[in-house]
Design a protein around this motif. Structure first.
Motif, PDB file in Angstrom:
ATOM      1  N   ILE A  36      28.403   0.182   5.798  1.00 49.19           N
ATOM      2  CA  ILE A  36      29.584  -0.371   6.467  1.00 49.19           C
ATOM      3  C   ILE A  36      30.524   0.750   6.899  1.00 49.19           C
ATOM      4  N   PHE A  37      30.782   1.697   5.999  1.00 48.80           N
ATOM      5  CA  PHE A  37      31.677   2.812   6.332  1.00 48.80           C
ATOM      6  C   PHE A  37      31.129   3.655   7.477  1.00 48.80           C
ATOM      7  N   THR A  38      29.845   4.002   7.419  1.00 45.31           N
ATOM      8  CA  THR A  38      29.284   4.910   8.420  1.00 45.31           C
ATOM      9  C   THR A  38      29.151   4.265   9.796  1.00 45.31           C
ATOM     10  N   ASN A  39      29.182   2.945   9.831  1.00 44.38           N
ATOM     11  CA  ASN A  39      29.179   2.241  11.119  1.00 44.38           C
ATOM     12  C   ASN A  39      30.572   1.771  11.518  1.00 44.38           C
ATOM     13  N   ASN A  40      31.565   2.122  10.711  1.00 41.68           N
ATOM     14  CA  ASN A  40      32.955   1.780  10.996  1.00 41.68           C
ATOM     15  C   ASN A  40      33.164   0.274  11.152  1.00 41.68           C
ATOM     16  N   TRP A  41      32.469  -0.503  10.295  1.00 42.17           N
ATOM     17  CA  TRP A  41      32.583  -1.963  10.329  1.00 42.17           C
ATOM     18  C   TRP A  41      33.655  -2.480   9.366  1.00 42.17           C
ATOM     19  N   GLN A  42      34.258  -1.603   8.593  1.00 39.28           N
ATOM     20  CA  GLN A  42      35.276  -2.061   7.646  1.00 39.28           C
ATOM     21  C   GLN A  42      36.500  -2.583   8.391  1.00 39.28           C
ATOM     22  N   ASP A  43      37.227  -3.493   7.741  1.00 38.35           N
ATOM     23  CA  ASP A  43      38.462  -4.041   8.319  1.00 38.35           C
ATOM     24  C   ASP A  43      39.606  -3.101   7.938  1.00 38.35           C
ATOM     25  N   GLN A  44      39.777  -2.054   8.745  1.00 31.85           N
ATOM     26  CA  GLN A  44      40.735  -1.008   8.404  1.00 31.85           C
ATOM     27  C   GLN A  44      42.173  -1.515   8.405  1.00 31.85           C
ATOM     28  N   LYS A  45      42.456  -2.456   9.277  1.00 27.93           N
ATOM     29  CA  LYS A  45      43.811  -3.013   9.309  1.00 27.93           C
ATOM     30  C   LYS A  45      44.137  -3.708   7.987  1.00 27.93           C
ATOM     31  N   PHE A  46      43.194  -4.488   7.480  1.00 25.14           N
ATOM     32  CA  PHE A  46      43.385  -5.159   6.192  1.00 25.14           C
ATOM     33  C   PHE A  46      43.506  -4.129   5.070  1.00 25.14           C
ATOM     34  N   ILE A  47      42.644  -3.109   5.099  1.00 22.41           N
ATOM     35  CA  ILE A  47      42.662  -2.071   4.070  1.00 22.41           C
ATOM     36  C   ILE A  47      44.006  -1.363   4.036  1.00 22.41           C
ATOM     37  N   ASN A  48      44.495  -0.969   5.181  1.00 21.64           N
ATOM     38  CA  ASN A  48      45.756  -0.220   5.240  1.00 21.64           C
ATOM     39  C   ASN A  48      46.933  -1.035   4.711  1.00 21.64           C
ATOM     40  N   LYS A  49      46.878  -2.326   4.900  1.00 19.88           N
ATOM     41  CA  LYS A  49      48.007  -3.174   4.531  1.00 19.88           C
ATOM     42  C   LYS A  49      47.946  -3.653   3.081  1.00 19.88           C
ATOM     43  N   PHE A  50      46.739  -3.909   2.578  1.00 16.43           N
ATOM     44  CA  PHE A  50      46.639  -4.618   1.296  1.00 16.43           C
ATOM     45  C   PHE A  50      45.891  -3.887   0.185  1.00 16.43           C
ATOM     46  N   VAL A  51      45.243  -2.769   0.470  1.00 12.78           N
ATOM     47  CA  VAL A  51      44.322  -2.171  -0.495  1.00 12.78           C
ATOM     48  C   VAL A  51      44.784  -0.782  -0.906  1.00 12.78           C
ATOM     49  N   LEU A  52      44.629  -0.482  -2.182  1.00 11.62           N
ATOM     50  CA  LEU A  52      44.996   0.813  -2.742  1.00 11.62           C
ATOM     51  C   LEU A  52      43.740   1.595  -3.108  1.00 11.62           C
ATOM     52  N   GLY A  53      43.625   2.811  -2.590  1.00 12.21           N
ATOM     53  CA  GLY A  53      42.566   3.718  -2.989  1.00 12.21           C
ATOM     54  C   GLY A  53      41.225   3.482  -2.353  1.00 12.21           C
ATOM     55  N   MET A  54      41.156   2.690  -1.274  1.00 12.23           N
ATOM     56  CA  MET A  54      39.883   2.501  -0.597  1.00 12.23           C
ATOM     57  C   MET A  54      39.438   3.792   0.069  1.00 12.23           C
ATOM     58  N   ASP A  55      40.414   4.543   0.595  1.00 13.26           N
ATOM     59  CA  ASP A  55      40.131   5.823   1.246  1.00 13.26           C
ATOM     60  C   ASP A  55      41.321   6.744   1.021  1.00 13.26           C
ATOM     61  N   ALA A  56      41.262   7.931   1.586  1.00 16.45           N
ATOM     62  CA  ALA A  56      42.324   8.917   1.358  1.00 16.45           C
ATOM     63  C   ALA A  56      43.669   8.421   1.867  1.00 16.45           C
TER      64      ALA A  56
END
Length: 870
Positions: A323-343
């Motif tokens: 999922i990460f290598t194909n950039n299929w993650q929901d980055q908008k959701f991650i940035n708003k609601f998730v801690l520590g998914m990425d740098a």
């Protein structure tokens, strides 16, 4: 109970050899067969086309068979942790229940026969609940207080009075507390046989914990066998175990991944199948990730991905990589609601720490978690991992239902945390048709009807449930990490409990915990073992005192849904308690009065434990129970949940079903309204700030370091372990459909539907010369059990399936003849508390050893040993 001891209006059901004519006169069996044969011959002489008017039936198969208008109908419910609690309708004649039915739509306000809607579905009982008469009137029913007179486990007991039992137990409790301190008595209650808002057996809120806490002597059992790894994951990730949707949300999913989940057997919420079938009709696709092809996969035409047991976290990590290598993650959701998914979502104070994406890409350990990396670990082709990852990432909404079963293994919490990471990175949390479930608790019920006391549920030590035997056998040379000793803020912190007694209330844990042979060695070191139950269980056979507890048909209470389902069911006293049965609340109340007479420091203990009752509660509980329940309804339910139905109306209808304005979706408010998650950061913590902040793991109940982000960790034993040289098969022990753990194991009706057997793949069976029906022995260094084999292709080679919960029957050499898999399981401590039920590596072969399938199949009911000295 003998036939001539039955109440006057009890029904005696004829035996299979009885035949009865329409007038109630008995035919001899031989005459009856002659009549049948004659009738069959006459029927054969009728010419084709000749119409013979059928006679109206004049009799039932046996008499008396009462019709509904001759019976009293009472609405009640099931009481066990089967995945739900549903309506049972008792039809009784006098004080005897003659049959049971279930919800038909009319037992609620505005109800009518046949009503069954999406908002208010019928609460239909399963076959286990419908069979309850056989349990209620079972030969194994415990009717009188009993005291052991032989060796533990020897089945030798004598009947004693309640006065004798309670006095002797109370005296012993006071002595143990004085001699060995406040950790001498181990609480092993659970919700096996007693669960309601008033009569509750439960580790956290239950009557036993309240009793021992107020007495001042209690070692607690802190971990839940079914889902402790999952509980840890949910609390670390979401800050709560209320991470479940109500099951009607499944109807809106476009993809449902059943990861280790077989809802045909273990539903969480009683209408699960109804809503999933609706999803299927709407075009939802189903996937099953599981070592075995289950009935659920067959029903939903699911894509089956067989996986090596306990390698789930590795496969999930590989899905995250794709999922990460194909950039299929929901980055908008991650940035708003998730801690520590990425740098970019790492907390500033932990800026130098590894984040989840770094782990998946191999930034630190130089091992990218590619599908090709995962393939030899989990046995799933890399292309299948990629296909599933794309399906999940690019389908909205999608429900990844991460079942508890794969988490019942060493490091099982990592599987659940990895699943939560997938759920978060795809943005499938807080949306209708998505799923955040780990524990899966959904709608919140008001669950306790008795008052809180400042000393209730206190403990002076708390250890992991299945490590009590290790603690007893090795005391005092035990380290806290060996038993999962919970930290305290007093001079008892770090001190290993000196356990000298066990109370089992509503639990058959001796039969159900891991490594039973180790428990058998430990129990002889105890000075007091008390079993409180309605049935003579395997645990009871190893007890010193058996206290007969009234079933939920014989006491007044209210049923709660089990983790899911928005309703309450009234549970009246349907019949008077059989024999000398009492409720748990009666027993503990009376024990409190006796303890305060022995120990003056326990002044007013009885009144404090049960403030609405007087001393006569042991004989006359009904008015007090009604008062507690009415106060609970008027206060907690009507006030907090804004229910307008009165208590009397609720009793009249039998059920109250909440009508929700929209399906309950976990974390909907967090995602749509900005309500913070219940974590320290207010976000979904894929990077756990709590775990990252622990500096000294020896001061925690875990004992060992737990990664602060989800990681793949090799389990204690697996198909990838060198142990396969001696034990090449991985045994898993899922929940059966025909039992609730060990409950209902002795019900002949249910035993007719299934035989306890070990399932083996056809290719493995061929190599070993095993055919379906052959008796085999399954063993490892911990123990051995004997069962028939069932050969199939619906199972991954190298894996065996033996359902948990069979009533153990060890011989003199410790070989279990009934097929209980927990003679083979590990009790080693997994840091976060997960139980290693599905972590046993074993060997299998044909055998001449005797298999004894169950108590009900013996020529004489084993319960006879409890009756002979009466």
């Amino acid at each position: 109970m003998k036939n001539n001891d039955l109440p006057r209006d009890a029904v005696r059901f004829p035996s299979v050899n009885d035949s009865i004519d329409r007038h109630g006169n008995g035919y001899r069996r031989r005459d009856f067969l002659k009549i049948i044969g004659t009738a069959a011959g006459a029927a054969g002489l009728v010419s084709v086309g000749v119409s013979v008017a059928p006679e109206k039936a004049q009799a039932f198969a046996y008499e008396p068979y009462y019709t509904d208008d001759q019976l009293t109908t009472v609405v009640t419910s099931c009481a066990h942790n089967c995945g739900s609690r549903h309506v049972l309708v008792a039809h009784k004649k006098g004080d005897v229940i003659v049959r049971l039915s279930t919800d038909n739509g009319e037992y609620q306000a505005g109800g009518a026969y046949g009503k069954d809607t999406f908002e208010e579905p019928q609460l239909r009982a399963c076959l286990r609940g419908r069979s309850y008469r056989a349990r209620l009137y079972s030969p194994e029913r415990l009717l009188y207080p009993m005291k052991r007179v032989g060796a533990r486990g020897e089945h030798k007991f004598k009947r004693i009075t309640w006065d004798e039992a309670l006095n002797e137990i109370a005296q012993k409790m006071v002595q143990l507390k004085k001699d060995f301190g406040p950790t001498a008595i181990l609480d092993q209650s659970y919700a096996g046989a007693s669960y309601g808002v008033l009569h509750k057996s439960d580790q956290i809120e239950g009557l036993l914990g309240r009793f021992l806490g107020m007495f001042g002597c209690r070692t607690n059992s802190w971990s839940v066998p079914s889902y402790q790894g999952t509980t840890f994951s949910s609390r670390m990730t979401f800050g709560t175990i209320q991470d479940g949707n109500e099951d009607d949300a499944f109807a809106h999913s476009k993809l449902i991944i059943m990861w280790g989940w077989n809802p045909a057997y273990t539903f969480h919420g009683g209408n699960t199948f109804y809503y999933m079938r609706m999803a299927k009709q709407r075009g939802c696709k189903f996937v099953l990730v599981d070592p075995q092809y289950t009935d659920s996969a067959a029903v939903y035409d699911a894509w089956w991905i067989p996986i090596k047991p306990n390698t789930d976290a590795a496969m999930m990590a590989a899905m995250a990589y794709h999922i990460f290598t194909n950039n299929w993650q929901d980055q908008k959701f991650i940035n708003k609601f998730v801690l520590g998914m990425d740098a970019g979502t790492l907390p500033k104070e932990f800026a130098g720490k590894e984040n989840f994406k770094d782990y998946i890409l191999g930034t630190y350990d130089k091992q990218p978690k590619t599908p090709e990396w995962a393939e030899p670990i989990c046995g799933v082709k890399a292309d299948d991992i990629k296909k599933l990852a794309e399906m999940y990432a690019r389908t909205k909404p999608a429900a990844l239902k991460a079942s508890w079963s794969p988490g019942r293994a060493s490091y099982g919490e990592q599987y659940n945390r990895m699943a939560a990471a997938l759920q978060a990175m795809t943005g499938n949390i807080g949306i209708l048709g998505g799923c955040a479930e780990g524990v899966g608790k959904a709608w919140h019920s008001e669950s306790v009807a008795y008052p809180y006391d400042e000393n209730a549920n206190l403990w002076w030590a708390s250890i992991k449930s299945d490590r009590w035997a290790h603690c007893v056998l090795n005391y005092p040379n035990v380290k806290r990490e060996e038993v999962g000793l919970w930290p305290r803020e007093d001079n008892l912190d770090g001190q290993i409990p000196n356990i000298k007694a066990i109370f089992w209330q509503g639990s058959d844990w001796f039969n159900q915990l891991t490594n039973i042979n180790k428990e058998i060695k430990a129990i002889d070191k105890l000075e007091l073992v008390v079993c409180m139950d309605s049935t003579i269980t395997p645990s009871g056979i190893w007890a010193d005192y058996l206290l007969p507890i009234a079933t939920h048909f014989e006491r007044h209470d209210v049923a709660l849904p089990w983790y899911k389902g928005h309703y309450y069911i009234h549970r009246p006293k349907v019949i008077e308690p059989l024999g000398e049965s009492k409720t748990d609340f009666q027993v503990f109340t009376e024990m409190c009065y006796r303890l305060e007479q022995i120990d003056p420091s326990l002044k007013n203990l009885g009144q404090r434990y049960n403030p609405r009752a007087q001393r006569d509660y042991f004989q006359n509980p009904d008015a007090v129970d009604e008062a507690y329940l009415k106060a609970w309804w008027d206060g907690s339910v009507q006030h907090h949940q804004h229910v307008t139905m009165s208590w009397d109306e609720f009793k009249q209808h039998g059920t109250y079903k909440f009508k929700l304005s929209e399906p309950h979706v976990a974390f909907r408010d967090q995602v749509t309204k900005g309500v913070p998650f219940e974590t320290a950061s207010g976000k979904i913590e894929i990077f756990s700030t709590y775990l990252a902040g622990i500096e000294d793991w020896t001061k925690t109940q875990f004992g060992y370091e737990i990664p602060y982000i989800p990681k793949w960790i090799e389990p204690f034993e697996s198909l990838n372990h060198p142990i396969t040289k001696d034990y090449p098969f991985h045994l898993i022990s899922p929940h059966p459909r025909w039992r609730t753990h060990s409950i209902f194991n002795n019900i002949p009706w249910l035993r007719e539907t299934y035989e306890q057997e070990v399932t083996i793949n056809a290719s493995d069976a061929k190599k070993l010369g095993i055919l379906t029906g052959d008796t085999v022995e399954v063993w490892n260094e911990r123990g051995k059990c004997v069962v028939p084999a069932y050969v199939t292709e619906r199972l991954l080679p190298g894996v065996l399936v033996l359902f948990e919960g069979a009533w153990m029957d060890p011989d003199k050499d410790g070989v279990d003849r009934a097929g209980n898999p927990d003679f083979l399981t590990l009790d080693n401590p997994s840091p976060a508390g997960a139980f290693a039920y599905n972590n046993a590596m074993v060997q299998i072969r044909k055998t001449d050893l005797v298999h004894r399938p169950g108590w009900d199949d013996l020529a004489v009911a084993r319960s006879s040993v409890f009756r002979r000295d009466m």
